[in-house]
Motif scaffolding. Sequence first.
Motif, PDB file in Angstrom:
ATOM      1  N   PHE A  10      52.252 -18.695 -83.034  1.00 33.27           N
ATOM      2  CA  PHE A  10      52.819 -17.420 -82.599  1.00 33.27           C
ATOM      3  C   PHE A  10      54.255 -17.597 -82.139  1.00 33.27           C
ATOM      4  O   PHE A  10      55.133 -16.802 -82.471  1.00 33.27           O
ATOM      5  N   TRP A  11      54.511 -18.661 -81.373  1.00 32.72           N
ATOM      6  CA  TRP A  11      55.842 -18.876 -80.800  1.00 32.72           C
ATOM      7  C   TRP A  11      56.842 -19.317 -81.859  1.00 32.72           C
ATOM      8  O   TRP A  11      58.001 -18.909 -81.824  1.00 32.72           O
ATOM      9  N   TYR A  12      56.406 -20.148 -82.807  1.00 38.40           N
ATOM     10  CA  TYR A  12      57.302 -20.550 -83.907  1.00 38.40           C
ATOM     11  C   TYR A  12      57.694 -19.329 -84.732  1.00 38.40           C
ATOM     12  O   TYR A  12      58.855 -19.185 -85.138  1.00 38.40           O
ATOM     13  N   LYS A  21      67.495 -20.287 -76.893  1.00 35.81           N
ATOM     14  CA  LYS A  21      66.922 -20.442 -75.549  1.00 35.81           C
ATOM     15  C   LYS A  21      65.436 -20.794 -75.638  1.00 35.81           C
ATOM     16  O   LYS A  21      64.954 -21.653 -74.894  1.00 35.81           O
ATOM     17  N   LEU A  22      64.722 -20.115 -76.528  1.00 37.90           N
ATOM     18  CA  LEU A  22      63.289 -20.391 -76.690  1.00 37.90           C
ATOM     19  C   LEU A  22      63.062 -21.828 -77.158  1.00 37.90           C
ATOM     20  O   LEU A  22      62.150 -22.505 -76.674  1.00 37.90           O
ATOM     21  N   ALA A  23      63.885 -22.296 -78.078  1.00 39.37           N
ATOM     22  CA  ALA A  23      63.741 -23.671 -78.583  1.00 39.37           C
ATOM     23  C   ALA A  23      64.035 -24.688 -77.487  1.00 39.37           C
ATOM     24  O   ALA A  23      63.304 -25.683 -77.337  1.00 39.37           O
ATOM     25  N   ILE A  24      65.081 -24.443 -76.705  1.00 34.17           N
ATOM     26  CA  ILE A  24      65.414 -25.351 -75.592  1.00 34.17           C
ATOM     27  C   ILE A  24      64.283 -25.353 -74.569  1.00 34.17           C
ATOM     28  O   ILE A  24      63.846 -26.413 -74.110  1.00 34.17           O
ATOM     29  N   PHE A  25      63.787 -24.165 -74.231  1.00 42.43           N
ATOM     30  CA  PHE A  25      62.645 -24.092 -73.314  1.00 42.43           C
ATOM     31  C   PHE A  25      61.446 -24.846 -73.889  1.00 42.43           C
ATOM     32  O   PHE A  25      60.787 -25.604 -73.179  1.00 42.43           O
ATOM     33  N   GLY A  26      61.151 -24.625 -75.160  1.00 42.28           N
ATOM     34  CA  GLY A  26      59.992 -25.258 -75.789  1.00 42.28           C
ATOM     35  C   GLY A  26      60.057 -26.777 -75.734  1.00 42.28           C
ATOM     36  O   GLY A  26      59.078 -27.435 -75.376  1.00 42.28           O
ATOM     37  N   LEU A  27      61.201 -27.331 -76.068  1.00 42.85           N
ATOM     38  CA  LEU A  27      61.346 -28.789 -76.046  1.00 42.85           C
ATOM     39  C   LEU A  27      61.277 -29.343 -74.621  1.00 42.85           C
ATOM     40  O   LEU A  27      60.610 -30.343 -74.364  1.00 42.85           O
ATOM     41  N   THR A  28      61.951 -28.675 -73.700  1.00 41.94           N
ATOM     42  CA  THR A  28      61.947 -29.117 -72.305  1.00 41.94           C
ATOM     43  C   THR A  28      60.542 -29.033 -71.714  1.00 41.94           C
ATOM     44  O   THR A  28      60.074 -29.967 -71.050  1.00 41.94           O
ATOM     45  N   ALA A  59      53.170 -19.824 -73.029  1.00 43.53           N
ATOM     46  CA  ALA A  59      53.026 -18.377 -73.179  1.00 43.53           C
ATOM     47  C   ALA A  59      53.862 -17.627 -72.138  1.00 43.53           C
ATOM     48  O   ALA A  59      54.557 -16.658 -72.464  1.00 43.53           O
ATOM     49  N   VAL A  60      53.812 -18.085 -70.916  1.00 39.33           N
ATOM     50  CA  VAL A  60      54.570 -17.435 -69.842  1.00 39.33           C
ATOM     51  C   VAL A  60      56.073 -17.628 -70.061  1.00 39.33           C
ATOM     52  O   VAL A  60      56.857 -16.673 -70.014  1.00 39.33           O
ATOM     53  N   GLY A  61      56.487 -18.854 -70.305  1.00 34.87           N
ATOM     54  CA  GLY A  61      57.914 -19.128 -70.467  1.00 34.87           C
ATOM     55  C   GLY A  61      58.532 -18.455 -71.680  1.00 34.87           C
ATOM     56  O   GLY A  61      59.587 -17.814 -71.571  1.00 34.87           O
ATOM     57  N   PHE A  62      57.883 -18.580 -72.829  1.00 31.88           N
ATOM     58  CA  PHE A  62      58.401 -17.927 -74.039  1.00 31.88           C
ATOM     59  C   PHE A  62      58.461 -16.415 -73.853  1.00 31.88           C
ATOM     60  O   PHE A  62      59.430 -15.769 -74.251  1.00 31.88           O
ATOM     61  N   SER A  63      57.416 -15.857 -73.257  1.00 29.78           N
ATOM     62  CA  SER A  63      57.379 -14.407 -73.058  1.00 29.78           C
ATOM     63  C   SER A  63      58.496 -13.946 -72.118  1.00 29.78           C
ATOM     64  O   SER A  63      59.167 -12.949 -72.400  1.00 29.78           O
ATOM     65  N   LEU A  64      58.694 -14.653 -71.014  1.00 32.23           N
ATOM     66  CA  LEU A  64      59.752 -14.266 -70.080  1.00 32.23           C
ATOM     67  C   LEU A  64      61.133 -14.285 -70.735  1.00 32.23           C
ATOM     68  O   LEU A  64      61.926 -13.353 -70.561  1.00 32.23           O
ATOM     69  N   ILE A  65      61.405 -15.335 -71.483  1.00 32.45           N
ATOM     70  CA  ILE A  65      62.720 -15.441 -72.127  1.00 32.45           C
ATOM     71  C   ILE A  65      62.893 -14.344 -73.171  1.00 32.45           C
ATOM     72  O   ILE A  65      63.933 -13.673 -73.221  1.00 32.45           O
ATOM     73  N   ALA A  66      61.884 -14.132 -73.994  1.00 33.64           N
ATOM     74  CA  ALA A  66      61.984 -13.124 -75.057  1.00 33.64           C
ATOM     75  C   ALA A  66      62.069 -11.710 -74.482  1.00 33.64           C
ATOM     76  O   ALA A  66      62.861 -10.889 -74.958  1.00 33.64           O
ATOM     77  N   VAL A  67      61.283 -11.415 -73.463  1.00 23.80           N
ATOM     78  CA  VAL A  67      61.283 -10.075 -72.875  1.00 23.80           C
ATOM     79  C   VAL A  67      62.577  -9.819 -72.098  1.00 23.80           C
ATOM     80  O   VAL A  67      63.064  -8.689 -72.060  1.00 23.80           O
ATOM     81  N   THR A  68      63.158 -10.858 -71.514  1.00 21.31           N
ATOM     82  CA  THR A  68      64.447 -10.704 -70.847  1.00 21.31           C
ATOM     83  C   THR A  68      65.514 -10.283 -71.863  1.00 21.31           C
ATOM     84  O   THR A  68      66.333  -9.409 -71.588  1.00 21.31           O
ATOM     85  N   ALA A  69      65.472 -10.878 -73.040  1.00 19.93           N
ATOM     86  CA  ALA A  69      66.447 -10.543 -74.089  1.00 19.93           C
ATOM     87  C   ALA A  69      66.133  -9.206 -74.756  1.00 19.93           C
ATOM     88  O   ALA A  69      67.037  -8.424 -75.056  1.00 19.93           O
ATOM     89  N   PHE A  70      64.848  -8.949 -74.971  1.00 21.24           N
ATOM     90  CA  PHE A  70      64.411  -7.757 -75.716  1.00 21.24           C
ATOM     91  C   PHE A  70      63.206  -7.134 -75.009  1.00 21.24           C
ATOM     92  O   PHE A  70      62.055  -7.423 -75.362  1.00 21.24           O
ATOM     93  N   ALA A  86      57.849  -6.566 -74.649  1.00 20.45           N
ATOM     94  CA  ALA A  86      56.867  -6.722 -73.571  1.00 20.45           C
ATOM     95  C   ALA A  86      55.506  -6.165 -73.952  1.00 20.45           C
ATOM     96  O   ALA A  86      54.478  -6.733 -73.590  1.00 20.45           O
ATOM     97  N   TRP A  87      55.489  -5.084 -74.712  1.00 20.42           N
ATOM     98  CA  TRP A  87      54.194  -4.470 -75.047  1.00 20.42           C
ATOM     99  C   TRP A  87      53.329  -5.379 -75.916  1.00 20.42           C
ATOM    100  O   TRP A  87      52.102  -5.245 -75.921  1.00 20.42           O
ATOM    101  N   VAL A  88      53.932  -6.346 -76.599  1.00 17.14           N
ATOM    102  CA  VAL A  88      53.173  -7.330 -77.383  1.00 17.14           C
ATOM    103  C   VAL A  88      53.013  -8.633 -76.599  1.00 17.14           C
ATOM    104  O   VAL A  88      51.915  -9.194 -76.528  1.00 17.14           O
ATOM    105  N   LEU A  89      54.093  -9.112 -76.024  1.00 13.70           N
ATOM    106  CA  LEU A  89      54.091 -10.443 -75.422  1.00 13.70           C
ATOM    107  C   LEU A  89      53.318 -10.534 -74.107  1.00 13.70           C
ATOM    108  O   LEU A  89      52.654 -11.544 -73.857  1.00 13.70           O
ATOM    109  N   VAL A  90      53.386  -9.525 -73.270  1.00 14.88           N
ATOM    110  CA  VAL A  90      52.675  -9.594 -71.993  1.00 14.88           C
ATOM    111  C   VAL A  90      51.158  -9.644 -72.206  1.00 14.88           C
ATOM    112  O   VAL A  90      50.491 -10.530 -71.663  1.00 14.88           O
TER     113      VAL A  90
END
Length: 181
Positions: free
Chosen positions: A47-49, A69-76, A120-131, A135-139
């Motif tokens: 899902f995240w890829y 940002k998502l890729a950097i978060f994912g690797l970290t 799930a939490v980290g990817f969702s927060l970053i994506a929802v902050t940008a767009f 949120a209606w899908v990711l949360v």
Amino acid sequence: MRPNWQASLGRLQQQDLAWCLSANRLAHGRWLWRYFAVVSRLGDGVFWYALIALLPALYGWEGAWASLKLAIFGLTSLVLYGALKRWSRRPRPLHREQSIVARVAPLDEFSFPSGHTLHAVGFSLIAVTAFPILAWVLVPFAFSVALSRVILGLHYPSDVLAAIVIGGALARLTEGLVGAF
């Protein structure tokens, strides 16, 4: 540890296991088990890829920046949660309690923290902050991923709660550091 702390910790661990057992019993319904098994599988990374690949196509440069940002978060987060698992070496509930029915195989040996939930939490927060529209899908998806880990007998509730805190903090740290450039 002093004896009263040991007793308190022991009671907390027993309660954690009891909650895990109760949640796992919910998965005995066929449709519920399938739903959480699919959610868990998607939370393995698929899902995240897909989200990382899709954002630039949908939102152009702004989407590409969010994907970075998502890729950097994912690797970290992969490095961090791997180190925490090796450090804690906490056995999974399904390895501790024979009555837990694990309907999906764990990806690794240890329980703490839940990598699926952390991501799930980290990817969702970053994506929802940008767009925010996402949120209606990711949360609901992130919530389902977190719940699936306990219901499927793969994690204790405390593993999931810790992962929510760690994932949220790491997402905000990523936003702060990458956003500074």
